[in-house]
Motif scaffolding. Sequence first.
Motif, PDB file in Angstrom:
ATOM      1  N   GLY A   1      -3.478  -0.646  -0.199  1.00 38.33           N
ATOM      2  CA  GLY A   1      -3.359   0.261  -1.238  1.00 38.33           C
ATOM      3  C   GLY A   1      -2.267   1.451  -0.843  1.00 38.33           C
ATOM      4  O   GLY A   1      -2.044   1.690   0.443  1.00 38.33           O
ATOM      5  N   ASP A   2      -2.045   2.455  -1.629  1.00 38.36           N
ATOM      6  CA  ASP A   2      -1.434   3.687  -1.158  1.00 38.36           C
ATOM      7  C   ASP A   2      -1.845   4.567  -0.330  1.00 38.36           C
ATOM      8  O   ASP A   2      -2.535   5.623  -0.999  1.00 38.36           O
ATOM      9  CB  ASP A   2      -0.953   3.929  -2.482  1.00 38.36           C
ATOM     10  CG  ASP A   2       0.306   5.118  -2.513  1.00 38.36           C
ATOM     11  OD1 ASP A   2       0.704   5.557  -1.363  1.00 38.36           O
ATOM     12  OD2 ASP A   2       0.867   5.479  -3.549  1.00 38.36           O
ATOM     13  N   MET A   3      -1.863   4.458   0.777  1.00 38.27           N
ATOM     14  CA  MET A   3      -2.543   5.229   1.682  1.00 38.27           C
ATOM     15  C   MET A   3      -1.885   6.817   2.002  1.00 38.27           C
ATOM     16  O   MET A   3      -2.413   7.750   1.847  1.00 38.27           O
ATOM     17  CB  MET A   3      -2.528   4.733   3.305  1.00 38.27           C
ATOM     18  CG  MET A   3      -3.663   3.782   3.070  1.00 38.27           C
ATOM     19  SD  MET A   3      -5.138   4.217   2.873  1.00 38.27           S
ATOM     20  CE  MET A   3      -5.616   5.280   4.226  1.00 38.27           C
ATOM     21  N   GLU A   4      -0.732   6.884   1.919  1.00 37.99           N
ATOM     22  CA  GLU A   4      -0.065   8.310   1.631  1.00 37.99           C
ATOM     23  C   GLU A   4      -0.541   9.067   0.422  1.00 37.99           C
ATOM     24  O   GLU A   4      -0.725  10.191   0.395  1.00 37.99           O
ATOM     25  CB  GLU A   4       1.582   7.970   1.445  1.00 37.99           C
ATOM     26  CG  GLU A   4       2.131   7.734   2.872  1.00 37.99           C
ATOM     27  CD  GLU A   4       1.959   8.415   4.043  1.00 37.99           C
ATOM     28  OE1 GLU A   4       1.937   9.636   4.147  1.00 37.99           O
ATOM     29  OE2 GLU A   4       1.331   7.740   5.204  1.00 37.99           O
ATOM     30  N   ARG A   5      -0.525   8.391  -0.847  1.00 32.02           N
ATOM     31  CA  ARG A   5      -1.104   9.209  -2.018  1.00 32.02           C
ATOM     32  C   ARG A   5      -2.538   9.476  -1.641  1.00 32.02           C
ATOM     33  O   ARG A   5      -2.604  10.677  -2.182  1.00 32.02           O
ATOM     34  CB  ARG A   5      -0.800   8.039  -3.172  1.00 32.02           C
ATOM     35  CG  ARG A   5      -1.296   8.688  -4.555  1.00 32.02           C
ATOM     36  CD  ARG A   5      -0.388   9.588  -4.893  1.00 32.02           C
ATOM     37  NE  ARG A   5      -1.032  10.332  -6.205  1.00 32.02           N
ATOM     38  CZ  ARG A   5      -0.616  11.611  -6.232  1.00 32.02           C
ATOM     39  NH1 ARG A   5      -0.063  12.239  -5.732  1.00 32.02           N
ATOM     40  NH2 ARG A   5      -1.409  12.020  -7.193  1.00 32.02           N
TER      41      ARG A   5
ATOM     42  N   ALA B   1      -8.446  12.138  -7.531  1.00 35.93           N
ATOM     43  CA  ALA B   1      -8.917  10.581  -6.835  1.00 35.93           C
ATOM     44  C   ALA B   1      -9.007  10.734  -5.434  1.00 35.93           C
ATOM     45  O   ALA B   1      -8.090  10.947  -4.745  1.00 35.93           O
ATOM     46  CB  ALA B   1      -7.776   9.502  -6.971  1.00 35.93           C
ATOM     47  N   TYR B   2     -10.156  10.822  -4.822  1.00 35.10           N
ATOM     48  CA  TYR B   2     -10.487  10.759  -3.441  1.00 35.10           C
ATOM     49  C   TYR B   2     -10.849   9.828  -2.610  1.00 35.10           C
ATOM     50  O   TYR B   2     -11.209   9.657  -1.333  1.00 35.10           O
ATOM     51  CB  TYR B   2     -11.463  12.120  -3.223  1.00 35.10           C
ATOM     52  CG  TYR B   2     -12.667  11.710  -4.080  1.00 35.10           C
ATOM     53  CD1 TYR B   2     -13.845  10.874  -3.223  1.00 35.10           C
ATOM     54  CD2 TYR B   2     -12.758  12.288  -5.176  1.00 35.10           C
ATOM     55  CE1 TYR B   2     -14.837  10.601  -4.143  1.00 35.10           C
ATOM     56  CE2 TYR B   2     -14.031  12.330  -5.944  1.00 35.10           C
ATOM     57  CZ  TYR B   2     -15.153  11.496  -5.290  1.00 35.10           C
ATOM     58  OH  TYR B   2     -16.301  11.073  -6.075  1.00 35.10           O
TER      59      TYR B   2
END
Length: 131
Positions: free
Chosen positions: A64-68, A56-57
Amino acid sequence: RASTLNFLCIVLNQVPQAAEKVTEIFVKLSDLEANLNLLREGSVGDVLESTFKTCAYERPEAGGDMERWKMNVNSLGNVARVLGTMIKYEHECQVETENVVKVFDRLGVPRSEDIPDCLKLLSSLARLFYW
């Protein structure tokens, strides 16, 4: 050695939090031409191709989950680099041009705060077209 590569492939597929580190290991391995035969023998290429297709790019919405997302972008950049190196040394990889173009389209003009995360990915994707 092959069992270590198999272990890394399993971790890459089953432990999403480890993807960035595992793909960094593959980059380091692929940087030494002597290791390329080892990478070609197992299913590493297939696993990396699968990761390239499924990672997922797309940048998450606010909150949202910016670290992920950053881990995914870095992982995808690492995968593209390794696949580019394997292609350079004539290992057949099935990287669909359409997927590369989609990633370029989504990240081609990153927000200024995303440039450090996206630049490595974009340069690695460019290598796929070069080789």
